[in-house]
Design an enzyme around this catalytic site. Structure first.
Site, PDB file in Angstrom:
ATOM      1  CD  GLN A  95       2.274  -1.154   5.260  1.00  0.00           C
ATOM      2  OE1 GLN A  95       2.088  -2.221   5.808  1.00  0.00           O
ATOM      3  NE2 GLN A  95       2.706  -0.084   5.916  1.00  0.00           N
ATOM      4  CD1 TRP A 115      -4.189  -7.516  -0.406  1.00  0.00           C
ATOM      5  CD2 TRP A 115      -2.181  -8.413  -0.012  1.00  0.00           C
ATOM      6  NE1 TRP A 115      -3.484  -6.635   0.386  1.00  0.00           N
ATOM      7  CE2 TRP A 115      -2.251  -7.173   0.648  1.00  0.00           C
ATOM      8  CE3 TRP A 115      -1.010  -9.167   0.096  1.00  0.00           C
ATOM      9  CZ2 TRP A 115      -1.191  -6.656   1.398  1.00  0.00           C
ATOM     10  CZ3 TRP A 115       0.050  -8.650   0.843  1.00  0.00           C
ATOM     11  CH2 TRP A 115      -0.055  -7.412   1.485  1.00  0.00           C
ATOM     12  CG  ASP A 136      -1.584  -1.138   1.637  1.00  0.00           C
ATOM     13  OD1 ASP A 136      -1.534  -2.110   0.884  1.00  0.00           O
ATOM     14  OD2 ASP A 136      -2.226  -1.138   2.704  1.00  0.00           O
ATOM     15  CD  GLU A 138      -6.975  -5.096   4.405  1.00  0.00           C
ATOM     16  OE1 GLU A 138      -6.835  -5.190   3.168  1.00  0.00           O
ATOM     17  OE2 GLU A 138      -6.241  -5.692   5.215  1.00  0.00           O
ATOM     18  CG  ASP A 181      -5.106  -0.157   7.070  1.00  0.00           C
ATOM     19  OD1 ASP A 181      -4.002  -0.473   7.529  1.00  0.00           O
ATOM     20  OD2 ASP A 181      -5.821  -0.940   6.416  1.00  0.00           O
TER      21      ASP A 181
HETATM   22  C1  FRU Z   1      -3.869  -3.566   2.823  1.00  0.00           C
HETATM   23  C2  FRU Z   1      -3.206  -4.022   4.100  1.00  0.00           C
HETATM   24  C3  FRU Z   1      -3.531  -3.083   5.245  1.00  0.00           C
HETATM   25  C4  FRU Z   1      -2.380  -3.295   6.183  1.00  0.00           C
HETATM   26  C5  FRU Z   1      -1.229  -3.524   5.232  1.00  0.00           C
HETATM   27  C6  FRU Z   1      -0.217  -4.503   5.738  1.00  0.00           C
HETATM   28  O1  FRU Z   1      -3.280  -4.036   1.673  1.00  0.00           O
HETATM   29  O2  FRU Z   1      -3.586  -5.351   4.405  1.00  0.00           O
HETATM   30  O3  FRU Z   1      -4.782  -3.305   5.848  1.00  0.00           O
HETATM   31  O4  FRU Z   1      -2.167  -2.182   7.010  1.00  0.00           O
HETATM   32  O5  FRU Z   1      -1.784  -3.988   4.026  1.00  0.00           O
HETATM   33  O6  FRU Z   1       0.925  -4.533   4.915  1.00  0.00           O
END
Ligand code: FRU
Length: 478
Positions: free
Chosen positions: A54, A296, A38, A213, A160
């Protein structure tokens, strides 16, 4: 293993030297090496746009999350900066999960989720997610301020945070899972440190997901937009085809009240790969969205090359009179354009016509006449791996990718726009395609993995004829 920014930097230095760049983006943002998901903390601060993300610097797989960091003067040319956050503290020992950034006077504040297990990490019962703060004066080095919101009793998935300001008050929303219901919870603060619960902003109705999320909440044209990434929506015909979705509800909200949705959930992008979008404002007031250009559990063939994951183009969003969002590439993207190569207006009949021998980083415009077309299919191809075409029988615009050696095959589609004219604006990078339909009516974004011999771009019409009324392309370069 104990994590630190210095250690992550050493690792990235080593890993980035051995990257195979055959699919590494020429003009999109990706990590220097290792894993990215993200976008986080998108913000304009002190003359720079900042993008955090991330990041797992130690491998091409998801792992203990760090915050990668880059900045840009123009949203197009990005400069990598040192990792901003590593999971160093007791509050985020298993990962610094997604979050947002705000400017508080002369300080840049990051608000993110500390992810931690108390005991055995194989059970969600031991999972705790808390919200944390880190601050910086120079926009590069961050001081950890620790936990600011604890996990509410009984919850485990609580993450988040997105923060914004109304008048003198800071608001924070956070995605949560209550049983099997996705929720967005609201908090309020005067100083970003002490937060008060302010109820539930919105929650999933029947079938709308077990976890929401990456919520985001903003105003466009006097309407409120709740953008989020729900998990657990069932696929239905052409809708919700990806493992998880990202989209929005339009409605109204007044502080102290619940958000009242006036639309159904609408997906923001209809390609294979778009998730966890986050928005921010430019200094001149445009609302820009950037998403993770991946999904994902979808194969990421670039993992064999030492990196994984990329971000989408920055896209401006506007609210149309029909209460739907329109998404177009940020106008800044035009700075990448080299010379323009126009295409002749032409009718194609059961044939294909070459456009570019090697389309690695280009912007392409194609305007088709829909009313005169007799072809069953017409559009463009990139080698034999990608086809973006009108399917006259289903009356849809289809993006079809075929990279069977990577288990990436299949199509996504949107209904054809009303009217006679189909104007496509297409951005191709080494391993991505983003298609904008009729100035933001719809958008389809997918990862692609062409071999060197699969980069010729051609237009075609099959089983009949179709007229290209105008078009052309720009090679894009930094
Ligand atoms: C979304 C997510 C978020 C989380 C992050 C973890 O893609 O699952 O909810 O904070 O990625 O890497």
């Amino acid at each position: 293993m104990t994590f630190s920014i210095a250690h992550a930097e050493q690792e990235l230095h080593k890993r980035s030297a051995t990257l195979n760049t055959r699919w590494y983006p020429r003009y999109h943002l990706a990590a220097r090496a290792g894993w990215m998901n993200d976008p986080n903390g998108l913000v304009w601060f002190d003359g720079w746009y900042h993008a955090f993300y991330q990041h797992h610097p130690y491998s091409t797989q998801w792992g203990p999350m760090h915050w990668g960091h880059a900045r840009s003067k123009d949203l197009v040319h990005w400069e990598h900066l040192p990792v901003a956050l590593a999971p160093e503290g007791p509050e985020d020992k298993d990962g610094c999960f997604s979050g947002s950034a705000v400017v508080d006077g002369d300080t840049l504040a990051l608000i993110y989720t500390g992810h931690k297990f108390h005991g055995d990490s194989s059970s969600d019962d031991n999972l705790y997610q808390v919200q944390c703060l880190a601050t910086s004066r120079d926009g590069i080095h961050f001081e950890r301020q620790g936990q600011i919101i604890d996990t509410p009793a009984g919850l485990h998935h609580f993450r988040d945070p997105k923060v914004w300001r109304e008048g003198e008050t800071w608001y924070l929303i956070v995605g949560s899972r209550v049983g099997d219901t996705g929720q967005v919870r609201l908090y309020r603060s005067d100083d970003l440190r002490l937060w008060q619960e302010d109820g539930i902003l919105a929650e999933a109705q029947e079938g709308m997901g077990f976890m929401w999320e990456c919520p985001d909440f903003f105003t466009l044209n006097g309407k409120c937009v709740l953008m989020f990434s729900p998990q657990g929506l069932a696929a239905e015909g052409y809708r919700n085809r990806n493992l998880f979705q990202s989209g929005y509800l339009i409605g109204d909200w007044l502080p102290g009240q619940q958000f009242v949705a006036q639309s159904e959930f609408i997906e923001l992008d209809h390609g294979h790969d778009f998730y966890a979008p986050q928005s921010f404002l430019t200094p001149d007031g445009r609302r820009i969205v950037i998403g993770w250009l991946d999904m994902w559990e979808s194969p990421l063939p670039e993992q064999q090359d030492g990196w994984a994951g990329m971000l989408s183009l920055p896209r401006e969003i506007r609210l149309g009179a029909d209460n739907r969002l329109r998404m177009t590439p940020a106008e800044e993207m035009a700075v990448l354009r080299g010379s323009y190569y126009p295409l002749l207006a032409q009718q194609l009949k059961n044939q294909s016509a070459p456009v570019v021998e090697e389309a690695e980083a280009i912007e392409l415009e194609l305007v088709w006449e829909m009313n005169t077309a007799t072809a069953e299919c017409y559009g463009f191809t990139l080698g034999d791996g990608l086809r973006v075409f009108v399917d006259a029988q289903s009356q849809r615009l289809v993006l079809e990718r075929r990279y069977p050696q990577f288990a990436l095959e299949g199509s996504r589609s949107v209904p054809l726009p009303a009217g006679d004219r189909l104007a496509l604006r297409i951005f191709i990078d080494r391993s991505s395609v983003e298609v904008f339909v009729n100035d933001g009516d719809a958008c389809l974004s997918s990862r692609i993995y062409p071999q060197e011999t699969q980069r010729q771009l051609a237009i075609f019409a099959s089983s009949g004829s179709a007229t290209l009324s105008s078009g052309g392309y720009w090679p894009l370069d930094k």
